[in-house]
Design a protein around this motif. Structure first.
Motif, PDB file in Angstrom:
ATOM      1  N   ILE A   1      -1.762  11.518  -1.220  1.00 53.64           N
ATOM      2  CA  ILE A   1      -0.386  11.020  -1.262  1.00 53.64           C
ATOM      3  C   ILE A   1       0.025  10.491   0.100  1.00 53.64           C
ATOM      4  O   ILE A   1       0.604   9.407   0.215  1.00 53.64           O
ATOM      5  CB  ILE A   1       0.574  12.132  -1.739  1.00 53.64           C
ATOM      6  CG1 ILE A   1       0.363  12.397  -3.230  1.00 53.64           C
ATOM      7  CG2 ILE A   1       2.030  11.763  -1.459  1.00 53.64           C
ATOM      8  CD1 ILE A   1       1.052  13.628  -3.754  1.00 53.64           C
ATOM      9  N   ARG A   2      -0.294  11.226   1.163  1.00 59.45           N
ATOM     10  CA  ARG A   2       0.059  10.792   2.514  1.00 59.45           C
ATOM     11  C   ARG A   2      -0.631   9.473   2.868  1.00 59.45           C
ATOM     12  O   ARG A   2      -0.030   8.574   3.451  1.00 59.45           O
ATOM     13  CB  ARG A   2      -0.329  11.882   3.513  1.00 59.45           C
ATOM     14  CG  ARG A   2      -0.057  11.587   4.959  1.00 59.45           C
ATOM     15  CD  ARG A   2       1.394  11.323   5.294  1.00 59.45           C
ATOM     16  NE  ARG A   2       2.306  12.302   4.760  1.00 59.45           N
ATOM     17  CZ  ARG A   2       2.830  13.309   5.435  1.00 59.45           C
ATOM     18  NH1 ARG A   2       2.560  13.455   6.694  1.00 59.45           N
ATOM     19  NH2 ARG A   2       3.665  14.131   4.850  1.00 59.45           N
ATOM     20  N   THR A   3      -1.903   9.328   2.490  1.00 64.54           N
ATOM     21  CA  THR A   3      -2.644   8.100   2.769  1.00 64.54           C
ATOM     22  C   THR A   3      -2.046   6.906   2.043  1.00 64.54           C
ATOM     23  O   THR A   3      -1.839   5.842   2.634  1.00 64.54           O
ATOM     24  CB  THR A   3      -4.126   8.266   2.374  1.00 64.54           C
ATOM     25  OG1 THR A   3      -4.678   9.360   3.105  1.00 64.54           O
ATOM     26  CG2 THR A   3      -4.922   7.003   2.649  1.00 64.54           C
ATOM     27  N   ILE A   4      -1.739   7.078   0.768  1.00 60.56           N
ATOM     28  CA  ILE A   4      -1.152   5.985  -0.013  1.00 60.56           C
ATOM     29  C   ILE A   4       0.208   5.606   0.573  1.00 60.56           C
ATOM     30  O   ILE A   4       0.527   4.423   0.714  1.00 60.56           O
ATOM     31  CB  ILE A   4      -1.028   6.372  -1.495  1.00 60.56           C
ATOM     32  CG1 ILE A   4      -2.416   6.534  -2.121  1.00 60.56           C
ATOM     33  CG2 ILE A   4      -0.240   5.317  -2.274  1.00 60.56           C
ATOM     34  CD1 ILE A   4      -2.400   7.163  -3.512  1.00 60.56           C
ATOM     35  N   LYS A   5       1.014   6.612   0.940  1.00 61.13           N
ATOM     36  CA  LYS A   5       2.341   6.333   1.499  1.00 61.13           C
ATOM     37  C   LYS A   5       2.232   5.604   2.832  1.00 61.13           C
ATOM     38  O   LYS A   5       3.005   4.681   3.113  1.00 61.13           O
ATOM     39  CB  LYS A   5       3.121   7.643   1.665  1.00 61.13           C
ATOM     40  CG  LYS A   5       4.511   7.458   2.170  1.00 61.13           C
ATOM     41  CD  LYS A   5       5.357   6.659   1.211  1.00 61.13           C
ATOM     42  CE  LYS A   5       6.796   6.591   1.709  1.00 61.13           C
ATOM     43  NZ  LYS A   5       7.532   5.502   1.106  1.00 61.13           N
ATOM     44  N   THR A   6       1.259   5.973   3.648  1.00 61.12           N
ATOM     45  CA  THR A   6       1.042   5.284   4.919  1.00 61.12           C
ATOM     46  C   THR A   6       0.697   3.818   4.680  1.00 61.12           C
ATOM     47  O   THR A   6       1.226   2.929   5.355  1.00 61.12           O
ATOM     48  CB  THR A   6      -0.085   5.972   5.718  1.00 61.12           C
ATOM     49  OG1 THR A   6       0.296   7.323   5.969  1.00 61.12           O
ATOM     50  CG2 THR A   6      -0.347   5.253   7.025  1.00 61.12           C
ATOM     51  N   HIS A   7      -0.177   3.558   3.710  1.00 64.27           N
ATOM     52  CA  HIS A   7      -0.528   2.180   3.379  1.00 64.27           C
ATOM     53  C   HIS A   7       0.684   1.418   2.862  1.00 64.27           C
ATOM     54  O   HIS A   7       0.890   0.258   3.217  1.00 64.27           O
ATOM     55  CB  HIS A   7      -1.668   2.140   2.355  1.00 64.27           C
ATOM     56  CG  HIS A   7      -3.003   2.419   2.939  1.00 64.27           C
ATOM     57  ND1 HIS A   7      -3.420   3.689   3.235  1.00 64.27           N
ATOM     58  CD2 HIS A   7      -4.020   1.599   3.299  1.00 64.27           C
ATOM     59  CE1 HIS A   7      -4.632   3.647   3.746  1.00 64.27           C
ATOM     60  NE2 HIS A   7      -5.019   2.391   3.802  1.00 64.27           N
ATOM     61  N   LEU A   8       1.494   2.059   2.027  1.00 66.17           N
ATOM     62  CA  LEU A   8       2.706   1.398   1.531  1.00 66.17           C
ATOM     63  C   LEU A   8       3.649   1.056   2.673  1.00 66.17           C
ATOM     64  O   LEU A   8       4.243  -0.032   2.686  1.00 66.17           O
ATOM     65  CB  LEU A   8       3.431   2.305   0.533  1.00 66.17           C
ATOM     66  CG  LEU A   8       3.014   2.209  -0.920  1.00 66.17           C
ATOM     67  CD1 LEU A   8       3.667   3.309  -1.732  1.00 66.17           C
ATOM     68  CD2 LEU A   8       3.340   0.853  -1.497  1.00 66.17           C
ATOM     69  N   ASP A   9       3.789   1.962   3.622  1.00 66.28           N
ATOM     70  CA  ASP A   9       4.673   1.713   4.761  1.00 66.28           C
ATOM     71  C   ASP A   9       4.161   0.555   5.613  1.00 66.28           C
ATOM     72  O   ASP A   9       4.947  -0.213   6.155  1.00 66.28           O
ATOM     73  CB  ASP A   9       4.821   2.964   5.621  1.00 66.28           C
ATOM     74  CG  ASP A   9       5.613   4.062   4.926  1.00 66.28           C
ATOM     75  OD1 ASP A   9       6.305   3.774   3.917  1.00 66.28           O
ATOM     76  OD2 ASP A   9       5.531   5.224   5.381  1.00 66.28           O
TER      77      ASP A   9
ATOM     78  N   ILE B   1       1.963  -1.981   4.560  1.00 65.60           N
ATOM     79  CA  ILE B   1       1.843  -3.226   3.800  1.00 65.60           C
ATOM     80  C   ILE B   1       3.185  -3.709   3.274  1.00 65.60           C
ATOM     81  O   ILE B   1       3.442  -4.904   3.210  1.00 65.60           O
ATOM     82  CB  ILE B   1       0.848  -3.044   2.625  1.00 65.60           C
ATOM     83  CG1 ILE B   1      -0.549  -2.785   3.175  1.00 65.60           C
ATOM     84  CG2 ILE B   1       0.846  -4.243   1.696  1.00 65.60           C
ATOM     85  CD1 ILE B   1      -1.563  -2.405   2.137  1.00 65.60           C
ATOM     86  N   GLY B   2       4.019  -2.780   2.890  1.00 65.45           N
ATOM     87  CA  GLY B   2       5.292  -3.149   2.263  1.00 65.45           C
ATOM     88  C   GLY B   2       5.157  -3.032   0.757  1.00 65.45           C
ATOM     89  O   GLY B   2       4.556  -2.089   0.258  1.00 65.45           O
ATOM     90  N   THR B   3       5.687  -3.982   0.054  1.00 65.35           N
ATOM     91  CA  THR B   3       5.687  -3.934  -1.404  1.00 65.35           C
ATOM     92  C   THR B   3       4.314  -4.291  -1.957  1.00 65.35           C
ATOM     93  O   THR B   3       3.781  -5.357  -1.683  1.00 65.35           O
ATOM     94  CB  THR B   3       6.727  -4.922  -1.964  1.00 65.35           C
ATOM     95  OG1 THR B   3       7.979  -4.646  -1.341  1.00 65.35           O
ATOM     96  CG2 THR B   3       6.860  -4.786  -3.455  1.00 65.35           C
ATOM     97  N   ASP B   4       3.750  -3.381  -2.721  1.00 60.35           N
ATOM     98  CA  ASP B   4       2.494  -3.598  -3.426  1.00 60.35           C
ATOM     99  C   ASP B   4       2.581  -2.816  -4.738  1.00 60.35           C
ATOM    100  O   ASP B   4       2.555  -1.579  -4.719  1.00 60.35           O
ATOM    101  CB  ASP B   4       1.307  -3.117  -2.605  1.00 60.35           C
ATOM    102  CG  ASP B   4      -0.033  -3.404  -3.268  1.00 60.35           C
ATOM    103  OD1 ASP B   4      -0.102  -3.379  -4.516  1.00 60.35           O
ATOM    104  OD2 ASP B   4      -1.015  -3.633  -2.550  1.00 60.35           O
ATOM    105  N   PRO B   5       2.691  -3.529  -5.858  1.00 54.30           N
ATOM    106  CA  PRO B   5       2.891  -2.844  -7.141  1.00 54.30           C
ATOM    107  C   PRO B   5       1.775  -1.854  -7.493  1.00 54.30           C
ATOM    108  O   PRO B   5       2.050  -0.777  -8.024  1.00 54.30           O
ATOM    109  CB  PRO B   5       2.936  -3.967  -8.170  1.00 54.30           C
ATOM    110  CG  PRO B   5       3.194  -5.201  -7.401  1.00 54.30           C
ATOM    111  CD  PRO B   5       2.699  -4.979  -6.010  1.00 54.30           C
ATOM    112  N   LEU B   6       0.532  -2.174  -7.183  1.00 48.40           N
ATOM    113  CA  LEU B   6      -0.568  -1.268  -7.503  1.00 48.40           C
ATOM    114  C   LEU B   6      -0.540  -0.008  -6.641  1.00 48.40           C
ATOM    115  O   LEU B   6      -0.761   1.103  -7.134  1.00 48.40           O
ATOM    116  CB  LEU B   6      -1.911  -1.979  -7.358  1.00 48.40           C
ATOM    117  CG  LEU B   6      -2.174  -3.100  -8.368  1.00 48.40           C
ATOM    118  CD1 LEU B   6      -3.497  -3.783  -8.067  1.00 48.40           C
ATOM    119  CD2 LEU B   6      -2.166  -2.548  -9.778  1.00 48.40           C
ATOM    120  N   LEU B   7      -0.263  -0.180  -5.345  1.00 49.05           N
ATOM    121  CA  LEU B   7      -0.148   0.986  -4.468  1.00 49.05           C
ATOM    122  C   LEU B   7       1.047   1.848  -4.864  1.00 49.05           C
ATOM    123  O   LEU B   7       0.956   3.075  -4.871  1.00 49.05           O
ATOM    124  CB  LEU B   7       0.010   0.554  -3.015  1.00 49.05           C
ATOM    125  CG  LEU B   7      -1.258   0.379  -2.197  1.00 49.05           C
ATOM    126  CD1 LEU B   7      -0.916  -0.096  -0.792  1.00 49.05           C
ATOM    127  CD2 LEU B   7      -2.071   1.639  -2.142  1.00 49.05           C
TER     128      LEU B   7
END
Length: 121
Positions: free
Chosen positions: A13-21, A23-29
């Protein structure tokens, strides 16, 4: 408790959230993040809610408990802690090892208020 599974799920969860932060908006992430948060709440929600309740009971009894996801965020949850009367500090859930930290507004004080012994869980 299957501590390694909980630790892996929290790390994911932390890794995915870091990537979202980053990259910004990514529907798959975002979908992946939402799915993992759902799994966390479904599998470990009761256990983690009990831990959060214990922290609030010990550290910030006058505050309202927020959603589990808020404690995992970078910002944490603003609470009025007994250690910092009249000032709102941030309460965060940190992983590896699982613990709850209280951070003063000026970030000069970071206090571990609960270290979770996963073996005893």
């Amino acid at each position: 408790m299957e501590d390694s599974k909980l630790s892996r799920l929290l790390s994911k969860i932390r890794t995915i959230k870091t990537h979202l932060d980053l990259i910004g908006t990514d529907p798959l992430l975002q979908e992946s993040y939402d799915d993992e948060i759902y799994q966390l709440k479904r599998r470990y929600g009761g256990y983690l809610s009990d831990l959060i309740f214990e922290v609030y009971d010990d550290v910030c009894s006058d505050c309202e408990i927020q959603d589990l996801e808020a404690y995992l965020s970078k910002e944490g949850v603003l609470v009025e802690a007994d250690d910092f009367p009249g000032v709102q500090a941030r309460l965060k859930m940190k992983i590896n090892p699982l613990r709850f930290e209280l951070i003063s507004p000026d970030e000069k004080i970071q206090e571990i208020v609960k270290m979770v012994d996963m073996a005893a869980a």
